[in-house]
Design a protein around this motif. Structure first.
Motif, PDB file in Angstrom:
ATOM      1  N   ALA B  66       0.845  -1.188   0.000  1.00  0.00           N
ATOM      2  CA  ALA B  66       0.000   0.000   0.000  1.00  0.00           C
ATOM      3  C   ALA B  66       0.885   1.245   0.000  1.00  0.00           C
ATOM      4  N   VAL B  67       0.350   2.324  -0.547  1.00  0.00           N
ATOM      5  CA  VAL B  67       1.090   3.578  -0.643  1.00  0.00           C
ATOM      6  C   VAL B  67       1.599   4.016   0.736  1.00  0.00           C
ATOM      7  N   ASP B  68       0.779   3.812   1.732  1.00  0.00           N
ATOM      8  CA  ASP B  68       1.168   4.182   3.087  1.00  0.00           C
ATOM      9  C   ASP B  68       2.394   3.406   3.560  1.00  0.00           C
ATOM     10  N   THR B  72       6.462   4.537   4.452  1.00  0.00           N
ATOM     11  CA  THR B  72       7.287   4.104   5.579  1.00  0.00           C
ATOM     12  C   THR B  72       8.597   3.479   5.095  1.00  0.00           C
ATOM     13  N   LEU B  73       8.504   2.601   4.121  1.00  0.00           N
ATOM     14  CA  LEU B  73       9.712   1.956   3.605  1.00  0.00           C
ATOM     15  C   LEU B  73      10.692   2.989   3.060  1.00  0.00           C
ATOM     16  N   SER B  77      14.416   3.803   4.289  1.00  0.00           N
ATOM     17  CA  SER B  77      15.568   3.750   3.394  1.00  0.00           C
ATOM     18  C   SER B  77      16.320   5.087   3.407  1.00  0.00           C
ATOM     19  N   ASP B  78      15.635   6.137   3.830  1.00  0.00           N
ATOM     20  CA  ASP B  78      16.300   7.435   3.937  1.00  0.00           C
ATOM     21  C   ASP B  78      17.116   7.535   5.227  1.00  0.00           C
ATOM     22  N   THR B  79      16.503   7.166   6.341  1.00  0.00           N
ATOM     23  CA  THR B  79      17.229   7.186   7.608  1.00  0.00           C
ATOM     24  C   THR B  79      18.211   6.023   7.581  1.00  0.00           C
ATOM     25  N   ALA B  87      11.041  -2.583   8.518  1.00  0.00           N
ATOM     26  CA  ALA B  87      10.870  -3.005   7.130  1.00  0.00           C
ATOM     27  C   ALA B  87      10.502  -4.483   7.074  1.00  0.00           C
ATOM     28  N   HIS B  88      11.178  -5.243   7.908  1.00  0.00           N
ATOM     29  CA  HIS B  88      10.893  -6.671   7.955  1.00  0.00           C
ATOM     30  C   HIS B  88       9.452  -6.927   8.364  1.00  0.00           C
TER      31      HIS B  88
END
Lengths: 145, 145
Positions: B66-68, B72-73, B77-79, B87-88
DNA sequence: CCGAAAGCTGTAGTGTCTAGAGCTTTAGAT
DNA sequence: ATCTAAAGCTCTAGACACTACAGCTTTCGG
């Protein structure tokens, strides 16, 4: 309050069929369920025939038929006898769609499995395999997306 | 027109990633893709970093996230480094959803098969088994719908 | 410097409900 | 007969993830 009452308000119909009140009104609005009689105070009063029709609709929706197809199936069930061909065609087409969807979900399952097990969630262990997998499509084994 | 240009308009990005122009603008609007630089005439000019991020998004969408969750992912990936756990968790939850959906579609497939083969579409042969099956839920072998 | 292709914003529509505001009716208890 | 709580009513907006259009402006090759 048993199933024998000849006429019932929308809440009772909802309870008996497992379709929410709002959804019943929605089905009426889009022409799936014919408008019922009304009480003096303008409240819907449903007959057993409505309950049967709504059960038909619910069952078909549970099977994933689109509302448009259900409209056709209902029309067919109204015009007595003939036109069974069309119902068959709709069902077969829908069955094919379902099989297709299953196939796509399976290959998706495979890739998610691969991704999720590569990284077990240990904080230091990866950085992060899931994110990397998503970033680099080349890693995955799919042909078609 | 090779892949080495440092900056590109929205149409080129669309072509390279397989995401439609309108969808790219939509992703910007909902905060998935950061707003790019603009030309003097106010047109979007994308960098290779944008292309990478959009590829990430497309891949995740193809996998049904989902877009939401993608938001988050991307944040993860930024932090840099940490928070792989999250993520898992998202992936595993999504995998479960997918498996669930497959299971439901399978049982649905079974019933559609049964219904569709009962009536082969002969005009006079049935009146009509499909319609009857839909009308009478009692015939089907499901537990849970 | 002209014209076609591509871009822009903003709005509305898709399908199938779901949720809420703000009001009225009904049914049962007193 | 009256009160009240539950259930009903209509209408509107929101959810998801886009898609499509209308009406305009910019860009780029010749």
């Amino acid at each position: 309050m048993n199933g024998l009452e000849r006429v019932m308000p929308i809440g009772a119909l909802a309870e008996r069929t497992g379709v929410k009140v709002e959804t019943i009104r929605y089905y009426e609005q889009v022409g799936l369920l014919p408008p019922p009689e009304r009480s003096e105070g303008n409240q819907r009063r449903y007959s057993r025939r409505h309950a049967e029709r709504l059960a038909f609709i619910k069952h078909a929706r549970d099977l994933g038929f689109a509302v448009d197809n259900i409209r056709t199936l209902l029309r067919l069930s109204d015009t007595s006898g003939i036109a069974c061909d069309e119902a068959h065609a709709i069902s077969v087409a829908h069955l094919e769609e379902v099989r297709d969807k299953i196939a796509r979900l399976r290959s998706l399952e495979k890739e998610l499995e691969r991704i999720a097990t590569t990284c077990h969630g240990g904080v230091a262990a990866c950085d992060c395999a899931i994110i990397e997998a998503l970033a680099d499509h080349g890693q995955c084994n799919h042909a078609h997306h």
